[in-house]
Scaffold this active site. Structure first.
Site, PDB file in Angstrom:
ATOM      1  N   GLN A 337       2.197  39.914  20.498  1.00 18.93           N
ATOM      2  CA  GLN A 337       1.347  40.924  20.709  1.00 18.93           C
ATOM      3  C   GLN A 337       1.209  40.630  22.466  1.00 18.93           C
ATOM      4  O   GLN A 337       1.252  42.177  22.877  1.00 18.93           O
ATOM      5  CB  GLN A 337      -0.111  40.297  20.412  1.00 18.93           C
ATOM      6  CG  GLN A 337      -1.164  42.188  19.670  1.00 18.93           C
ATOM      7  CD  GLN A 337      -0.933  42.337  18.936  1.00 18.93           C
ATOM      8  OE1 GLN A 337       0.051  42.254  18.368  1.00 18.93           O
ATOM      9  NE2 GLN A 337      -1.435  43.390  19.676  1.00 18.93           N
ATOM     10  N   GLU A 364      10.062  20.518   4.641  1.00 17.06           N
ATOM     11  CA  GLU A 364       8.722  19.440   4.438  1.00 17.06           C
ATOM     12  C   GLU A 364       7.738  18.989   3.609  1.00 17.06           C
ATOM     13  O   GLU A 364       6.688  18.906   3.941  1.00 17.06           O
ATOM     14  CB  GLU A 364       9.189  18.455   5.836  1.00 17.06           C
ATOM     15  CG  GLU A 364      10.656  18.324   5.361  1.00 17.06           C
ATOM     16  CD  GLU A 364      10.609  17.260   6.662  1.00 17.06           C
ATOM     17  OE1 GLU A 364       9.818  15.918   6.785  1.00 17.06           O
ATOM     18  OE2 GLU A 364      11.789  16.593   7.399  1.00 17.06           O
TER      19      GLU A 364
HETATM   20  C1  LIG Z   1      15.571  26.187   6.062  1.00 17.81           C
HETATM   21  C2  LIG Z   1      15.513  25.457   5.181  1.00 17.81           C
HETATM   22  C3  LIG Z   1      15.137  23.825   5.500  1.00 17.81           C
HETATM   23  C4  LIG Z   1      15.414  22.677   4.459  1.00 17.81           C
HETATM   24  N1  LIG Z   1      15.552  22.026   4.274  1.00 17.81           N
HETATM   25  C5  LIG Z   1      15.676  20.943   3.204  1.00 17.81           C
HETATM   26  C6  LIG Z   1      16.099  19.905   3.738  1.00 17.81           C
HETATM   27  O1  LIG Z   1      16.587  18.741   4.007  1.00 17.81           O
HETATM   28  N2  LIG Z   1      15.155  19.107   2.025  1.00 17.81           N
HETATM   29  C7  LIG Z   1      15.564  19.073   0.993  1.00 17.81           C
HETATM   30  O2  LIG Z   1      15.339  18.501   0.177  1.00 17.81           O
HETATM   31  N3  LIG Z   1      14.376  20.396   1.120  1.00 17.81           N
HETATM   32  C8  LIG Z   1      14.441  20.979   2.245  1.00 17.81           C
HETATM   33  N4  LIG Z   1      14.163  22.185   2.180  1.00 17.81           N
HETATM   34  C9  LIG Z   1      13.486  23.145   0.670  1.00 17.81           C
HETATM   35  C10 LIG Z   1      12.277  22.761   1.427  1.00 17.81           C
HETATM   36  O3  LIG Z   1      11.358  21.798   1.670  1.00 17.81           O
HETATM   37  C11 LIG Z   1      11.126  23.554  -0.083  1.00 17.81           C
HETATM   38  O4  LIG Z   1      12.057  24.535   0.493  1.00 17.81           O
HETATM   39  C12 LIG Z   1       9.451  23.626  -0.065  1.00 17.81           C
HETATM   40  O5  LIG Z   1       9.427  22.379  -0.164  1.00 17.81           O
HETATM   41  C13 LIG Z   1       9.125  24.547  -1.756  1.00 17.81           C
HETATM   42  O6  LIG Z   1       9.657  24.466  -2.241  1.00 17.81           O
HETATM   43  P1  LIG Z   1       9.827  25.723  -3.146  1.00 17.81           P
HETATM   44  O7  LIG Z   1      11.202  26.511  -2.255  1.00 17.81           O
HETATM   45  O8  LIG Z   1      11.159  25.885  -4.487  1.00 17.81           O
HETATM   46  O9  LIG Z   1       8.932  26.497  -2.719  1.00 17.81           O
HETATM   47  P2  LIG Z   1       7.644  26.194  -4.218  1.00 17.81           P
HETATM   48  O10 LIG Z   1       7.787  25.485  -4.558  1.00 17.81           O
HETATM   49  O11 LIG Z   1       8.099  27.407  -5.562  1.00 17.81           O
HETATM   50  O12 LIG Z   1       6.626  27.236  -4.237  1.00 17.81           O
HETATM   51  C14 LIG Z   1       6.203  28.392  -3.744  1.00 17.81           C
HETATM   52  C15 LIG Z   1       4.869  28.829  -3.784  1.00 17.81           C
HETATM   53  O13 LIG Z   1       4.223  28.358  -4.160  1.00 17.81           O
HETATM   54  C16 LIG Z   1       3.100  26.936  -3.531  1.00 17.81           C
HETATM   55  N5  LIG Z   1       3.003  26.096  -5.157  1.00 17.81           N
HETATM   56  C17 LIG Z   1       3.647  24.988  -5.388  1.00 17.81           C
HETATM   57  N6  LIG Z   1       3.174  24.336  -6.265  1.00 17.81           N
HETATM   58  C18 LIG Z   1       1.553  25.136  -5.757  1.00 17.81           C
HETATM   59  C19 LIG Z   1       0.599  23.822  -6.008  1.00 17.81           C
HETATM   60  N7  LIG Z   1       0.635  22.689  -7.144  1.00 17.81           N
HETATM   61  N8  LIG Z   1       0.000  24.239  -6.020  1.00 17.81           N
HETATM   62  C20 LIG Z   1       0.030  25.677  -5.196  1.00 17.81           C
HETATM   63  N9  LIG Z   1       0.643  25.934  -4.942  1.00 17.81           N
HETATM   64  C21 LIG Z   1       1.828  25.521  -4.884  1.00 17.81           C
HETATM   65  C22 LIG Z   1       4.322  26.605  -2.361  1.00 17.81           C
HETATM   66  O14 LIG Z   1       3.253  25.695  -1.612  1.00 17.81           O
HETATM   67  C23 LIG Z   1       4.256  27.721  -2.288  1.00 17.81           C
HETATM   68  O15 LIG Z   1       3.779  28.559  -1.487  1.00 17.81           O
HETATM   69  C24 LIG Z   1      14.535  23.575   3.243  1.00 17.81           C
HETATM   70  C25 LIG Z   1      13.721  25.234   3.047  1.00 17.81           C
HETATM   71  C26 LIG Z   1      14.275  25.711   4.150  1.00 17.81           C
HETATM   72  C27 LIG Z   1      13.832  26.856   3.698  1.00 17.81           C
END
Ligand SMILES: Cc1cc2nc3c(=O)[nH]c(=O)nc-3n(C[C@H](O)[C@H](O)[C@H](O)COP(=O)(O)OP(=O)(O)OC[C@H]3O[C@@H](n4cnc5c(N)ncnc54)[C@H](O)[C@@H]3O)c2cc1C
Length: 380
Positions: A337, A364
């Site tokens: 901004q 994480e």
């Molecule tokens: C670039 C990148 C690097 C990564 N590196 C690693 C890695 O090295 N190792 C590894 O293991 N993982 C890794 N991840 C995975 C990352 O940790 C997950 O994407 C993250 O934990 C969220 O899981 P999900 O994407 O399945 O989202 P989901 O769990 O499906 O969540 C979707 C939405 O729902 C919300 N939500 C889910 N459950 C609840 C609840 N009980 N109450 C309220 N809200 C909720 C979440 O906060 C989010 O807003 C990486 C991800 C990215 C994008």
């Protein structure tokens, strides 16, 4: 109370900051644009001992503390979020679990090359249907003689394409209450049956490698089981608590960079015959950014200090991760901004800060998960 850094911590900041300014910063725009993993930078970081900061010298590390490591991630993150993320992931997720829970043999074989900067590491927890709910892991590891046979799929795994080892979480059985036992197993990336692809086209942290992993009857010796098989779930919760401090540090670095760039630009850019930093609307944005950066630094360093004192740090790590990463996003947004239309252009870098910062609110443990962790600590 003593808010002074030690001599070692101050020296670490200077060493990493000098390296980051001289070597990483000039490449940051290209790393993002080309989405190219800067392997040569990691080789140099390894030679300087940066990848081994929090590990003891007997395992090839530099013998530093968590706070020194947090400062190092902050300094790398300040110039390049992609390099910062891969740095945080190899140390906190790829190497640290082996340091925390590994046997002497596992440390010598797997931790030492990572601490010496000769190998990168990775941590495979997330699956297509087990993200925030990591307990929903579907990957299995079945015993077969002296081996485990692992089958499953992992997604979004940082560094996997460049790592020597991936610590994979897998269901190894059921406990007496019929619940899945989740264990952690060290899988060499050259194991037969392991496929690693990195085709994601990401919004930010584009130079950090993010891979999909398929494990198809991957055979790994039982000696690669990490720590207590019954406590695999608690072990990775502890690992994530430590990892959150490093993601928070990365957020702090991006927030600091946003403030630095915005302040410099505001003093330089003239409109209505004066620098825009003379306008109170801009000054208030900068004041809020500076305050939030300072508050983020305080909680990040406190969480690191608690860990170094062997005191409970889970709640503070969640505070730090939540606050520092949301601060990074707000600060990057305000930096754009303050730059006006120029801020929307890649060469001014602040738009990259925003894209990189967004990941930190997800990886994480999402911001929602951090709030759940904090609420649980409050007894909710
Ligand atoms: C670039 C990148 C690097 C990564 N590196 C690693 C890695 O090295 N190792 C590894 O293991 N993982 C890794 N991840 C995975 C990352 O940790 C997950 O994407 C993250 O934990 C969220 O899981 P999900 O994407 O399945 O989202 P989901 O769990 O499906 O969540 C979707 C939405 O729902 C919300 N939500 C889910 N459950 C609840 C609840 N009980 N109450 C309220 N809200 C909720 C979440 O906060 C989010 O807003 C990486 C991800 C990215 C994008």
């Amino acid at each position: 109370m003593n808010f002074e850094l030690t001599k070692e911590q101050t020296m670490t900041r200077k060493m990493v900051s000098d390296f980051a300014e001289a070597v990483i910063k000039p490449r940051a725009v290209e790393i993002d644009k080309e989405a190219s993993f800067p392997l040569d930078i990691f080789e140099q970081m390894g030679e300087l001992g940066i990848l081994g900061i929090p590990f003891p010298e007997e395992y090839g590390g530099s013998g530093g503390d968590t706070l020194s490591y947090a400062i190092a991630v902050e300094e790398v993150g300040r110039v390049c979020g992609s390099t910062g993320l891969s740095f945080a992931a190899t140390v906190s997720l790829g190497a640290s679990p082996i340091y925390y829970f590994g046997t002497k043999e596992q440390k010598e074989k797997f931790l030492t090359p990572m601490a010496e900067g000769k190998a990168l590491g990775s941590f495979g927890l997330t699956e297509p249907n087990a993200g925030s709910d990591a307990g929903g892991t579907k990957t299995t590891a079945e015993e077969d003689g002296d081996d485990y046979i692992i089958n499953g799929e992992k997604c979004f795994i940082t560094n996997a394409s460049f790592a020597k080892t991936i610590i994979v979480t897998a269901v190894t059985g059921k406990n007496e209450r019929g619940k899945n036992i989740i264990s952690a197993i060290i899988v060499p990336t050259d194991a037969e049956g392991l496929t690693i692809t990195s085709d994601y086209d990401k919004m930010g942290v584009r130079g950090s490698d993010t891979a999909e992993i398929v494990l198809d009857n991957v055979r790994v010796p039982k000696e690669n089981l990490l720590g207590d098989p019954q406590k695999g779930f608690n072990q990775f919760l502890y690992t994530l608590d430590g990892g959150r401090i490093s993601i928070a540090s990365l957020g702090l670095g991006i927030a600091q960079a946003s403030l630095d760039k915005a302040l410099a630009y505001a003093k330089e850019r003239k409109q209505f015959g004066k620098p825009i930093s003379d306008f109170q609307a801009i000054q208030f944005k900068l004041a809020d950014m500076a305050m939030e950066v300072e508050l983020a630094r305080n909680i990040v360093y406190k969480a690191a200090w608690l860990k170094d004192q062997d005191k409970p740090f889970s709640k503070e790590a969640a505070y730090a991760k939540l606050y520092a990463t949301e601060t990074a996003f707000r600060a990057a947004n305000q930096a754009i901004q303050i730059h006006g239309g120029y801020g929307y252009m890649r060469e001014y870098e602040v738009e990259r800060y925003l894209r990189d910062a967004k990941l930190l609110e997800i990886g994480e443990g999402t911001s929602e998960v951090q709030r759940m962790v904090i609420a649980r600590q409050l007894g909710c």
